[in-house]
Structures are given as C-alpha cells and as structure tokens.
Scaffold this motif. Sequence first.
Motif, mmCIF file in Angstrom:
data_model
loop_
_atom_site.group_PDB
_atom_site.id
_atom_site.type_symbol
_atom_site.label_atom_id
_atom_site.label_comp_id
_atom_site.label_asym_id
_atom_site.label_seq_id
_atom_site.Cartn_x
_atom_site.Cartn_y
_atom_site.Cartn_z
ATOM 1 N N PHE A 40 -28.770 34.206 3.715
ATOM 2 C CA PHE A 40 -28.755 35.652 3.553
ATOM 3 C C PHE A 40 -30.195 36.087 3.410
ATOM 4 O O PHE A 40 -30.964 35.475 2.657
ATOM 5 N N SER A 41 -30.573 37.129 4.130
ATOM 6 C CA SER A 41 -31.946 37.607 4.078
ATOM 7 C C SER A 41 -31.951 39.106 4.319
ATOM 8 O O SER A 41 -31.045 39.640 4.966
ATOM 9 N N ARG A 42 -32.941 39.760 3.799
ATOM 10 C CA ARG A 42 -33.053 41.204 3.957
ATOM 11 C C ARG A 42 -34.441 41.577 4.452
ATOM 12 O O ARG A 42 -35.452 41.188 3.871
ATOM 13 N N ALA A 43 -34.463 42.343 5.536
ATOM 14 C CA ALA A 43 -35.713 42.887 6.066
ATOM 15 C C ALA A 43 -35.873 44.304 5.524
ATOM 16 O O ALA A 43 -34.999 44.826 4.845
ATOM 17 N N GLY A 44 -36.987 44.914 5.841
ATOM 18 C CA GLY A 44 -37.254 46.278 5.382
ATOM 19 C C GLY A 44 -38.403 46.286 4.402
ATOM 20 O O GLY A 44 -39.228 45.372 4.375
ATOM 21 N N ARG A 74 -26.230 33.396 9.978
ATOM 22 C CA ARG A 74 -26.744 34.459 9.114
ATOM 23 C C ARG A 74 -25.580 35.117 8.377
ATOM 24 O O ARG A 74 -24.625 35.565 8.997
ATOM 25 N N ILE A 75 -25.675 35.197 7.068
ATOM 26 C CA ILE A 75 -24.682 35.868 6.232
ATOM 27 C C ILE A 75 -25.047 37.350 6.206
ATOM 28 O O ILE A 75 -26.148 37.706 5.779
ATOM 29 N N GLU A 76 -24.128 38.193 6.676
ATOM 30 C CA GLU A 76 -24.389 39.630 6.724
ATOM 31 C C GLU A 76 -23.248 40.384 6.063
ATOM 32 O O GLU A 76 -22.089 40.007 6.202
ATOM 33 N N THR A 77 -23.604 41.453 5.391
ATOM 34 C CA THR A 77 -22.594 42.287 4.747
ATOM 35 C C THR A 77 -22.169 43.415 5.684
ATOM 36 O O THR A 77 -22.957 43.860 6.531
ATOM 37 N N VAL A 78 -20.928 43.868 5.512
ATOM 38 C CA VAL A 78 -20.435 44.991 6.301
ATOM 39 C C VAL A 78 -21.282 46.221 6.007
ATOM 40 O O VAL A 78 -21.747 46.908 6.912
ATOM 41 N N GLU A 103 -18.164 42.822 1.142
ATOM 42 C CA GLU A 103 -17.435 42.296 2.296
ATOM 43 C C GLU A 103 -18.434 41.788 3.324
ATOM 44 O O GLU A 103 -19.452 42.427 3.597
ATOM 45 N N LEU A 104 -18.116 40.641 3.913
ATOM 46 C CA LEU A 104 -18.999 40.030 4.903
ATOM 47 C C LEU A 104 -18.549 40.385 6.317
ATOM 48 O O LEU A 104 -17.347 40.533 6.571
ATOM 49 N N LYS A 105 -19.508 40.498 7.241
ATOM 50 C CA LYS A 105 -19.223 40.857 8.633
ATOM 51 C C LYS A 105 -18.517 39.743 9.394
ATOM 52 O O LYS A 105 -17.641 40.006 10.209
ATOM 53 N N THR A 106 -18.958 38.524 9.194
ATOM 54 C CA THR A 106 -18.441 37.399 9.979
ATOM 55 C C THR A 106 -18.107 36.228 9.070
ATOM 56 O O THR A 106 -18.487 36.201 7.900
ATOM 57 N N SER A 107 -17.410 35.286 9.641
ATOM 58 C CA SER A 107 -17.104 34.050 8.912
ATOM 59 C C SER A 107 -17.345 32.865 9.834
ATOM 60 O O SER A 107 -17.497 33.023 11.049
ATOM 61 N N ALA A 131 -23.822 39.084 -2.267
ATOM 62 C CA ALA A 131 -23.281 38.653 -0.971
ATOM 63 C C ALA A 131 -23.135 37.133 -0.920
ATOM 64 O O ALA A 131 -22.219 36.611 -0.271
ATOM 65 N N MET A 132 -23.990 36.418 -1.629
ATOM 66 C CA MET A 132 -23.890 34.957 -1.654
ATOM 67 C C MET A 132 -22.632 34.513 -2.399
ATOM 68 O O MET A 132 -22.010 33.521 -2.033
ATOM 69 N N TYR A 133 -22.257 35.237 -3.429
ATOM 70 C CA TYR A 133 -21.018 34.922 -4.132
ATOM 71 C C TYR A 133 -19.836 35.124 -3.193
ATOM 72 O O TYR A 133 -18.914 34.299 -3.148
ATOM 73 N N SER A 134 -19.858 36.228 -2.430
ATOM 74 C CA SER A 134 -18.797 36.468 -1.437
ATOM 75 C C SER A 134 -18.708 35.285 -0.477
ATOM 76 O O SER A 134 -17.619 34.786 -0.186
ATOM 77 N N PHE A 135 -19.849 34.857 0.011
ATOM 78 C CA PHE A 135 -19.890 33.754 0.966
ATOM 79 C C PHE A 135 -19.392 32.452 0.344
ATOM 80 O O PHE A 135 -18.493 31.800 0.879
#
Length: 171
Positions: A40-44, A74-78, A103-107, A131-135
């Motif tokens: 999981f990573s965040r740009a910006g 890549r772990i991504e959130t909705v 909620e995650l976008k993909t699995s 998001a890591m807990y979700s994953f």
Amino acid sequence: MKRLIALLTTVVVTAVSSAFSSPDTTAEEPHHDNELITYFSRAGENHNVGVVERGNTDLLAEIVAEETGGELFRIETVREYPSAYDEMLTVATEERTNKERPELKTSIENFGSYDVIFVGYPIWWGDMPMAMYSFLESYDWDGKTIIPFNTHEGSGQANTVTTIKGICEGA
C-alpha cells in the motif's frame, strides 16, 4: 543511490523475515517462484518532501520485486485518499480513530498459490494504514511466509510486526 536503497531493502527484508521464519528455516533456503509483493502506498503531497508522483512504499516494493522476481500487487482503496497532505491526515485519522476497514478495489484471486508474501506499507502515526488491516484480514495466511517491509520517517517497524503476527495466524 539505487544500489544503496537495494542494499538497505535487503538488510531490512532479511532482518524482518527472521521474525516470521519457522525454526527449521535456514539461510540456504532456495528461491521461490511463487513470491508475491503486496504493498500500500500513497502519492501526492507528503510531509517534509512536497508532492511525489509515486509513494515511497511503491518505489521500495518495485525494488523488492526486481530483487526477488516476485509479482507485484498494489493494495488500493475504493475511496482514494486526498492528494493534499492535511486533507489526507483528516481522513486517515478518522479511519484510525474509528478502527475502520476501508473497502479495497481489488483482491488476489490466486492467493493460495503463493507461499512467500512480502507485505509493504508506510507507517502512519506508529501503525499501518487502516487499509492494511482490510487487506490482512481478507485472507487465510495459514502456512504462508510473510516478510513485512515499510517506509517511515523515524519510527522503524513500530509495533507492526507483532500486529501482523496477531492478524495472520498460522503464518
């Protein structure tokens, strides 16, 4: 610089992998073709560095994939995190305070086919992003070897290795 990052990655991965190794695992263990690098990573806009096109954990995950030959996921959130740092802080703080599981976008459809899974994440306020807990809570980790790695601004692993061990029973 890239070689230094690769060396540091190897050191961190080696040190952390020992925390998840079974007692009979040796340093001579053969390379696995079924390795997955999740992250999981965040740009910006980021603290102290300005705006980045790619998050630090994204860059580190790519290096791990290059070194291991593993597949990247890549772990991504909705709901995407805001690119503005202060706005992201508000959202992430609310998630942490409320113990939300975004909620995650993909699995990973073929999760069972992987034996070695690298798990990458930034450290936010001494912990993994929610998001890591979700994953982590989405999969059966029984029999998997987990190798966590992270990026941070000085807090090291924090208590995340213990947290991951607690969530991923049987790994």
